[in-house]
Motif scaffolding. Structure first.
Motif, short mmCIF file in Angstrom:
data_model
loop_
_atom_site.label_atom_id
_atom_site.label_comp_id
_atom_site.label_asym_id
_atom_site.label_seq_id
_atom_site.Cartn_x
_atom_site.Cartn_y
_atom_site.Cartn_z
N ALA A 106 69.50 -20.14 -55.68
CA ALA A 106 70.21 -20.93 -56.69
C ALA A 106 70.84 -20.02 -57.73
N ILE A 107 70.11 -18.98 -58.15
CA ILE A 107 70.66 -18.03 -59.11
C ILE A 107 71.85 -17.28 -58.51
N ALA A 108 71.70 -16.86 -57.25
CA ALA A 108 72.80 -16.14 -56.58
C ALA A 108 74.05 -17.00 -56.51
N THR A 109 73.90 -18.22 -56.08
CA THR A 109 75.04 -19.13 -55.97
C THR A 109 75.69 -19.34 -57.33
N HIS A 110 74.87 -19.49 -58.36
CA HIS A 110 75.40 -19.71 -59.71
C HIS A 110 76.18 -18.49 -60.19
N ALA A 111 75.78 -17.30 -59.72
CA ALA A 111 76.46 -16.06 -60.11
C ALA A 111 77.66 -15.74 -59.22
N GLY A 112 77.93 -16.61 -58.24
CA GLY A 112 79.06 -16.39 -57.35
C GLY A 112 78.74 -15.55 -56.15
N LEU A 113 77.46 -15.35 -55.85
CA LEU A 113 77.03 -14.57 -54.69
C LEU A 113 76.61 -15.50 -53.56
N ARG A 114 76.50 -14.93 -52.36
CA ARG A 114 76.06 -15.73 -51.22
C ARG A 114 74.57 -15.96 -51.26
N PRO A 115 74.10 -17.14 -50.83
CA PRO A 115 72.66 -17.37 -50.73
C PRO A 115 72.03 -16.32 -49.83
N GLY A 116 70.86 -15.84 -50.21
CA GLY A 116 70.19 -14.79 -49.44
C GLY A 116 70.46 -13.40 -49.96
N THR A 117 71.42 -13.30 -50.91
CA THR A 117 71.75 -11.99 -51.46
C THR A 117 70.56 -11.39 -52.21
N LEU A 118 69.86 -12.24 -52.94
CA LEU A 118 68.69 -11.78 -53.69
C LEU A 118 67.44 -11.96 -52.84
N ARG A 119 66.73 -10.87 -52.59
CA ARG A 119 65.48 -10.92 -51.84
C ARG A 119 64.36 -10.50 -52.77
N LEU A 120 63.76 -11.47 -53.40
CA LEU A 120 62.76 -11.20 -54.42
C LEU A 120 61.43 -11.82 -54.00
N THR A 121 60.34 -11.20 -54.42
CA THR A 121 59.02 -11.70 -54.00
C THR A 121 58.11 -12.01 -55.18
N ASP A 122 58.62 -11.86 -56.39
CA ASP A 122 57.78 -12.05 -57.57
C ASP A 122 58.55 -12.85 -58.61
N TRP A 123 57.88 -13.77 -59.27
CA TRP A 123 58.55 -14.61 -60.26
C TRP A 123 59.10 -13.78 -61.43
N ARG A 124 58.42 -12.68 -61.77
CA ARG A 124 58.93 -11.83 -62.85
C ARG A 124 60.30 -11.25 -62.48
N GLU A 125 60.44 -10.83 -61.21
CA GLU A 125 61.74 -10.30 -60.76
C GLU A 125 62.81 -11.39 -60.79
N VAL A 126 62.41 -12.59 -60.37
CA VAL A 126 63.38 -13.69 -60.36
C VAL A 126 63.90 -13.96 -61.76
N LEU A 127 63.00 -14.04 -62.72
CA LEU A 127 63.42 -14.34 -64.09
C LEU A 127 64.20 -13.17 -64.68
N SER A 128 63.84 -11.94 -64.34
CA SER A 128 64.59 -10.77 -64.82
C SER A 128 66.03 -10.82 -64.31
N ASN A 129 66.18 -11.18 -63.05
CA ASN A 129 67.53 -11.30 -62.49
C ASN A 129 68.31 -12.42 -63.18
N ALA A 130 67.62 -13.50 -63.50
CA ALA A 130 68.30 -14.57 -64.23
C ALA A 130 68.80 -14.07 -65.57
N LEU A 131 67.98 -13.24 -66.24
CA LEU A 131 68.39 -12.66 -67.51
C LEU A 131 69.61 -11.75 -67.32
N ASP A 132 69.59 -10.95 -66.24
CA ASP A 132 70.72 -10.05 -65.98
C ASP A 132 72.01 -10.82 -65.73
N VAL A 133 71.92 -11.91 -64.96
CA VAL A 133 73.10 -12.73 -64.68
C VAL A 133 73.67 -13.28 -65.98
N THR A 134 72.78 -13.73 -66.85
CA THR A 134 73.22 -14.29 -68.12
C THR A 134 73.85 -13.22 -69.00
#
Length: 459
Positions: free
Chosen positions: A76-104
């Motif tokens: 969902a974050i990848a799509t919102h940032a204009g990337l293809r689904p599957g682009t982000l391969r993350l295994t930890d919620w901390r990484e997911v939220l960090s990427n959300a911060l980077d996108v913002t």
């Protein structure tokens, strides 16, 4: 302020709060919390807000495993940032939220997060004690049901009596309309009811819905105990001691479950507004109340397909134990929210119920509606009383006898030291008033007659 979408009904205050949150130019990350009972429209409101500001709305799925949930959120974050689904391969919620911060950060916009959920205890504990989010939330919005007038407008029910009956079984939760549909004018309430809350094949069948409601809170694990408590309350047990006795348990055995049910707003404790007494415990959720009083006692024949026959048997119980107390609730709601336009002193203070002793008659008078004057505190001595009211949902019209009873109660309160010099007497009636009472009211400034049309603001 962002314009509220036309399909978002009511919710003006909530929309204003949320739009102020998302339009604040402060660059710092900000957090909001929204909670509310199932079917109160939380997701609908947040989806509309997200669409309006180009945000990202993601729904959690309870049954989903940890890794699938992380991947779906990452996509969902990848799509919102204009990337293809599957682009982000993350295994930890901390990484997911960090990427959300980077996108913002790349978008040069502040990160705004609103966490939303129906499990009231979970949502409230997010900001409690030593929890990491304590002190970090800008808003803590608890989304309630529509009030009874807004609910009638939302359901588009012309007949105030039918609107009252529907509200008595479903309350103001807007999420029920899509699954129940509104009563057809030519069918009436009974036909609609047997097709909805008394139809086991419907999503709004009260037994199914009650099970969903009780599963919302993770603290409710011993379902049999909770059902027994709800049934005891439905049958009239109104204190922890009486509820425990009905279950053949000690009072302390039901203390925690009662606290859980109260925090989820499935039950309520009503305090006497004039005197310190034990609070009266009642069922607050209309669907649960209907299920415990109507559906469960008739479940055997309802689930065999005999809903109409079940309703014929249960209708007297509905009128006495559901419609009557619900009408009293709406009379108090009217007094809190709308009566100020009719009262000589305008907005009243606290509204509730009380019990007045009548030593000469060796009895006590239950007062359905009492409002203190603005600025007065409940249970304080010699308070000013703005309104005394009686609400009756019987088929009979109200007459001068009802007025005389209120006058007697006002006199008793005066004798007991309360200030009743500006007290308005109010009679609430489901089926109107006798002509002599109407004539009397026309010549008095201290008498208010409230029929269904007045209650709903349509006459």
């Amino acid at each position: 302020m962002l314009a509220k979408p036309e399909d978002v009904v009511d919710r003006d205050r909530e929309w204003g709060l949320l739009t102020e949150f998302v339009t604040d130019p402060d660059p710092a990350m900000r957090l909001g919390i929204m909670s509310g009972r199932r079917r109160h429209g939380k997701s609908y409101l947040l989806q509309a807000l997200s669409d309006r500001v180009g945000g990202l709305y993601v729904t959690a799925v309870r049954e989903e495993g940890r890794l699938p949930a992380i991947q779906r959120f990452s996509d969902a974050i990848a799509t919102h940032a204009g990337l293809r689904p599957g682009t982000l391969r993350l295994t930890d919620w901390r990484e997911v939220l960090s990427n959300a911060l980077d996108v913002t950060a790349r978008s040069q916009t502040p990160l705004l997060v609103i966490l939303c959920g129906s499990a009231m205890s979970v949502m409230h504990e997010l900001l409690s004690g030593t929890k990491p989010l304590r002190g970090r939330a800008v808003i803590d919005l608890r989304l309630g049901a529509f009030d009874y007038r807004a609910s009638r407008a939302f359901w588009q029910i012309d007949n105030p009596l039918v609107a009252l009956q529907v509200h008595a079984v479903l309350g103001g939760a807007p999420g029920y309309r899509p699954v129940a549909a509104r009563p057809h004018p030519n069918d009436g309430f009974a036909s609609w009811l047997t097709r909805t809350l008394l139809d086991p094949g419907r999503a709004v069948y009260s037994r199914t819905e009650t099970e969903y409601l009780l599963r919302e809170d993770p603290r409710i694990t011993h379902h049999t105990l909770y059902y027994d408590i709800l049934t005891a309350i439905a049958q009239g047990a109104s204190t922890p001691t009486k509820i425990g006795a009905a279950l053949e348990r000690q009072r302390n055995a039901v203390t925690h479950p009662l606290g859980v049910l109260e925090s989820t707003s499935y039950i309520q404790r009503e305090q006497d507004i004039l005197r310190p007494r034990h609070p009266v415990i009642t069922l607050a959720d209309p669907v649960i109340r209907f299920n415990q009083l109507i559906t469960l006692p008739q479940a055997a024949i309802v689930e065999q397909g005999f809903a109409e026959e079940a309703w014929q048997v249960a209708a007297p119980t509905f009128n006495s134990k559901i419609l009557a107390p619900h009408f009293e609730d709406l009379a108090r709601a009217f007094t809190r929210r709308y009566a100020h336009t009719l009262l000589p002193d305008g907005l009243p203070g606290p509204v509730g119920t009380t019990e007045v002793a009548d030593p000469a008659a060796r009895t006590k008078h239950e007062v359905d509606v009492i409002a203190l004057a603005l600025g007065e505190r409940p249970q304080a001595p010699r308070v000013r009383i703005a309104l005394l009211g009686e609400a009756k949902a019987t088929a009979a019209r109200r007459g001068t006898g009802d007025l005389q009873r209120l006058e007697r109660i006002r006199t008793l309160l005066t004798d007991q030291g309360y200030d009743t010099t500006g007290t308005t007497l109010a009679l609430f009636s489901l089926h109107g008033f006798y002509p002599d009472l109407v004539e009397s009211a026309a010549g008095r400034e201290d008498l208010l007659l409230v029929d269904l049309a007045t209650l709903y603001g349509v006459g």
